[in-house]
Structures are given as C-alpha cells and as structure tokens.
Design an enzyme around this catalytic site. Sequence first.
Site, PDB file in Angstrom:
ATOM      1  N   HIS A  14     -66.944  84.272 -68.687  1.00 38.20           N
ATOM      2  CA  HIS A  14     -67.193  82.901 -69.191  1.00 38.20           C
ATOM      3  C   HIS A  14     -67.576  83.015 -70.664  1.00 38.20           C
ATOM      4  O   HIS A  14     -68.684  83.430 -70.993  1.00 38.20           O
ATOM      5  CB  HIS A  14     -68.314  82.237 -68.396  1.00 38.20           C
ATOM      6  CG  HIS A  14     -68.592  80.825 -68.815  1.00 38.20           C
ATOM      7  ND1 HIS A  14     -68.731  79.790 -67.912  1.00 38.20           N
ATOM      8  CD2 HIS A  14     -68.764  80.250 -70.031  1.00 38.20           C
ATOM      9  CE1 HIS A  14     -68.974  78.667 -68.554  1.00 38.20           C
ATOM     10  NE2 HIS A  14     -69.006  78.925 -69.858  1.00 38.20           N
ATOM     11  N   HIS A  16     -67.094  81.272 -74.823  1.00 37.25           N
ATOM     12  CA  HIS A  16     -66.631  80.268 -75.789  1.00 37.25           C
ATOM     13  C   HIS A  16     -66.303  80.976 -77.097  1.00 37.25           C
ATOM     14  O   HIS A  16     -67.192  81.585 -77.711  1.00 37.25           O
ATOM     15  CB  HIS A  16     -67.720  79.210 -76.028  1.00 37.25           C
ATOM     16  CG  HIS A  16     -68.069  78.466 -74.787  1.00 37.25           C
ATOM     17  ND1 HIS A  16     -67.433  77.296 -74.413  1.00 37.25           N
ATOM     18  CD2 HIS A  16     -68.955  78.736 -73.790  1.00 37.25           C
ATOM     19  CE1 HIS A  16     -67.932  76.878 -73.252  1.00 37.25           C
ATOM     20  NE2 HIS A  16     -68.847  77.738 -72.867  1.00 37.25           N
ATOM     21  N   LYS A 100     -60.798  74.717 -65.405  1.00 35.33           N
ATOM     22  CA  LYS A 100     -62.217  74.460 -65.633  1.00 35.33           C
ATOM     23  C   LYS A 100     -62.547  73.002 -65.357  1.00 35.33           C
ATOM     24  O   LYS A 100     -61.927  72.094 -65.929  1.00 35.33           O
ATOM     25  CB  LYS A 100     -62.562  74.803 -67.087  1.00 35.33           C
ATOM     26  CG  LYS A 100     -64.007  74.581 -67.455  1.00 35.33           C
ATOM     27  CD  LYS A 100     -64.922  75.555 -66.703  1.00 35.33           C
ATOM     28  CE  LYS A 100     -66.360  75.115 -66.802  1.00 35.33           C
ATOM     29  NZ  LYS A 100     -67.125  75.844 -67.777  1.00 35.33           N
ATOM     30  N   HIS A 137     -68.529  73.614 -63.959  1.00 32.58           N
ATOM     31  CA  HIS A 137     -69.822  73.353 -64.604  1.00 32.58           C
ATOM     32  C   HIS A 137     -70.580  72.451 -63.641  1.00 32.58           C
ATOM     33  O   HIS A 137     -70.300  71.257 -63.536  1.00 32.58           O
ATOM     34  CB  HIS A 137     -69.651  72.688 -65.976  1.00 32.58           C
ATOM     35  CG  HIS A 137     -70.978  72.401 -66.630  1.00 32.58           C
ATOM     36  ND1 HIS A 137     -71.460  73.140 -67.672  1.00 32.58           N
ATOM     37  CD2 HIS A 137     -71.935  71.492 -66.337  1.00 32.58           C
ATOM     38  CE1 HIS A 137     -72.671  72.692 -67.999  1.00 32.58           C
ATOM     39  NE2 HIS A 137     -72.978  71.690 -67.210  1.00 32.58           N
ATOM     40  N   HIS A 175     -72.342  79.877 -64.633  1.00 30.06           N
ATOM     41  CA  HIS A 175     -73.705  79.916 -65.189  1.00 30.06           C
ATOM     42  C   HIS A 175     -74.747  79.273 -64.280  1.00 30.06           C
ATOM     43  O   HIS A 175     -75.411  78.304 -64.657  1.00 30.06           O
ATOM     44  CB  HIS A 175     -73.769  79.283 -66.587  1.00 30.06           C
ATOM     45  CG  HIS A 175     -73.100  77.946 -66.741  1.00 30.06           C
ATOM     46  ND1 HIS A 175     -73.340  76.877 -65.918  1.00 30.06           N
ATOM     47  CD2 HIS A 175     -72.219  77.502 -67.648  1.00 30.06           C
ATOM     48  CE1 HIS A 175     -72.617  75.859 -66.310  1.00 30.06           C
ATOM     49  NE2 HIS A 175     -71.924  76.200 -67.358  1.00 30.06           N
ATOM     50  N   ASP A 248     -71.368  83.054 -71.167  1.00 27.90           N
ATOM     51  CA  ASP A 248     -71.458  81.700 -71.728  1.00 27.90           C
ATOM     52  C   ASP A 248     -71.902  81.751 -73.188  1.00 27.90           C
ATOM     53  O   ASP A 248     -72.538  80.813 -73.678  1.00 27.90           O
ATOM     54  CB  ASP A 248     -72.393  80.812 -70.896  1.00 27.90           C
ATOM     55  CG  ASP A 248     -72.145  79.330 -71.149  1.00 27.90           C
ATOM     56  OD1 ASP A 248     -71.150  78.996 -71.818  1.00 27.90           O
ATOM     57  OD2 ASP A 248     -72.950  78.506 -70.681  1.00 27.90           O
TER      58      ASP A 248
HETATM   59  N1  OTD Z   1     -73.341  75.363 -72.387  1.00 30.83           N
HETATM   60  N2  OTD Z   1     -73.016  75.150 -74.670  1.00 30.83           N
HETATM   61  C1  OTD Z   1     -71.657  75.144 -74.512  1.00 30.83           C
HETATM   62  C2  OTD Z   1     -71.108  75.271 -73.292  1.00 30.83           C
HETATM   63  C3  OTD Z   1     -71.980  75.663 -72.217  1.00 30.83           C
HETATM   64  O1  OTD Z   1     -71.960  74.572 -70.175  1.00 30.83           O
HETATM   65  C4  OTD Z   1     -71.467  75.436 -70.864  1.00 30.83           C
HETATM   66  O2  OTD Z   1     -70.533  76.150 -70.481  1.00 30.83           O
HETATM   67  C5  OTD Z   1     -70.850  75.027 -75.707  1.00 30.83           C
HETATM   68  O3  OTD Z   1     -71.431  74.965 -76.784  1.00 30.83           O
HETATM   69  O4  OTD Z   1     -69.595  75.021 -75.598  1.00 30.83           O
HETATM   70  C6  OTD Z   1     -73.848  75.227 -73.599  1.00 30.83           C
HETATM   71  O5  OTD Z   1     -75.069  75.137 -73.755  1.00 30.83           O
HETATM   72 ZN    ZN Z   2     -69.835  77.696 -71.184  1.00 34.48          ZN
HETATM   73 ZN    ZN Z   3     -70.861  74.845 -68.469  1.00 29.10          ZN
END
Ligand code: OTD
Ligand code: ZN
Ligand code: ZN
Length: 346
Positions: A14, A16, A100, A137, A175, A248
């Site tokens: 996971h 970003h 997702k 999520h 997460h 994450d």
């Molecule tokens: N959580 N920030 C972000 C994504 C995640 O839920 C998530 O996967 C982001 O900035 O893309 C966060 O706090």
């Molecule tokens: Zn995330």
């Molecule tokens: Zn998330």
Amino acid sequence: MTHTLTLRRPDDWHLHLRDGQMLAAVLPETTRHFDRAIIMPNLVPPAVRSSDAAAYRDRIMAALPEGSGFKPLMTLYLTEDTNPADVAQAHANGLIHAVKLYPAGATTNSASGVQNFDNVRGVLEKMAEISLPLCVHGEVTDPAVDIFDREAVFIDRILDPVRRATPGLRVIMEHITTSDGVEYVKANDKDLGATITTHHLVINRNHILVGGIKPHYYCLPVAKREEHRLALRAAATSGDARFFLGTDSAPHTDPNKESACGCAGCFTATNTMSILAHVFEEENALDRLEAFCSLNGPAYYGLPANTGTMTLKKGDPVAYPEKIITGEGPVTVFDPGFPLHWHVET
Ligand code: OTD
Ligand code: ZN
Ligand code: ZN
C-alpha cells in the site's frame, strides 16, 4: 542477541507515489528497499480507467532510478461508473493487481469514491469471479460517527454486508488501526487479509495530541488508543499470513501538513525497514519480520516472493534525512520518536 538479519526482499502492499516532481523525489525512497509496491490510485484526478492506470504506470517507470528493477503493481480507483469489463480486461492483461474502494470523502482525494454500494455490485461480482482483490479504505463517512469509531462501524455497516452479498470476493482491509479490524480478519479464514502500516505500530493518538499538536503524526485512519496499537503489533508480529505490510507512506509537503487544515498522511518510505526491525525486535519476533514484509503479501496476491535478499545489521544509530527535498517543497520523514539501530545493508 541477533545482530544480523537476512530476509527476502520486501514489498510494500500500500503506497502513495503521487505524480510529477513529487513522484520523482519519493520513488527512490521506496525502490531502495522494496522490489514491488501496490500503487494507490488517488491522484488528482484519480486513476479510474485502465487507460489511466497504464499511463500512470508508464510515468512511474520513466521516473525509476537507473538500473532499478522495481515493479509498480497498479490499481484502479472504484467509482459508481466503473465498467466491469474494463476492470476484467486490465486484470487479464496483467496491468492491475487490485481495485481500490474509497467510501466517498473518507480520505485524501476520495471525493469520487463510492456512496451507494448497490451501484458497484456488478464490478464486485466480476472481481469475485476473476479473483481480483478489492483493497478497502474501511471508514464510514457518516458525520454522526466519531472519527475514532469509523473503522469499527465500517466493518459492521458496510464491509460485512458487502462480503456476505458477494461470496468469493477477495478483500484486503487496508491500514487497519483497531483491535476490531484485527479480530474481524482473524474471525474469517477465507478471502480476507489486512495491511498494517509502519506508523500505526509506533504511534497512538497521544502522540498526535499530547504536548502540542503534531501534524506529521496525523493520518487517516487516525491513530487510535494504545490498546489498539498493541493489538496491531500482536497481529503484525504473529506470523499469521493474513497480515502484511502496507506502509501507506503518503507524502505531503511541510506547508500542506503544518497548516490550519493540515493534510493527512505519514511519510515512512525512507526509514520503514529500520523501524519495523526495531518493533519486531521489541516484540521478540525478528524471525517473523520476513513473513510480514516479504512472504504474506505475495502469497495473498498470488505472486511469488522476491528472489533477492536484504540484510539488516544492528549498530550505531541510523542516520536518515529529516526531510526529503522535492520540487514541490520539503517532505518530513516520519520520526518514530526513538533512535533506530537496524541498518539496511546496501
Ligand atoms: N491516508 N493520507 C493519504 C491516504 C491515506 O487512507 C489512506 O490510504 C494520502 O495522502 O493519500 C492518509 O492519511
Ligand atoms: Zn493510503
Ligand atoms: Zn486509506
């Protein structure tokens, strides 16, 4: 005492990576230690169609450091307009490894997520048929539900009904942050796994709020009470194949974090492996670090484990940058609050 640890090269299930200058700056932080990562599609605009995912994959490949064999595992962002045939095609040709699900409004760039789950039934049924995992999520967005309860309520109100309505759907609770999440996974043998982040093994909600507000510890789902952190640590270090690493890691620039309305996300790509070795050592579970980081994830996704190895050695405090400099501004690296001693050998 163990001072050297060798494991299969890890993956991040996971991640970003963003786009443009941010992508270029943060990608090497991941490729240094990880061979593959599940790439989150919450770009602006999100990667919704297979053509979006293919173009994003090409931009990631073009940004890779020279000689890197890193493999981005792409995902599609589920909307109420997602076409099951497009998803199936993208899966069949090896482009995507998951879809997702963001409940609309749950987290960063999730505005085009799902509101009415009846409208995605066809896609979910197709995914069950072709064994394509759904990454979830898991937080409700109902304003009446307290932010600290949103994961537990999501399991009851949405996740469990959706799973019952779609037999065979393979789900990954992304997460997880609560003992409720841990228990729900453990109560289900089949078709359910969960990723756990590095930072949720380290911080509880006091770290965010006690002694002044700490924007770099703010993420979604927000860290919960200590008892939940302990449940996550027990799950991650148990060796149970249903739990695996998804960092994450979510970069935002300092001005966007240190603001009257700061963005959610912790950037852990740089020091994740050193932190995890520290946590697993504290839990007397160094021998299970490989399962969590390198074996359980590929097994759930039906992929082979990586063939290369990584060696970690314990020694003097690890020096890592406080910030990564990007073309968009500085990004603060997650501070676990204790010195790290496990070095990744290069
Ligand atoms: N959580 N920030 C972000 C994504 C995640 O839920 C998530 O996967 C982001 O900035 O893309 C966060 O706090
Ligand atoms: Zn995330
Ligand atoms: Zn998330």
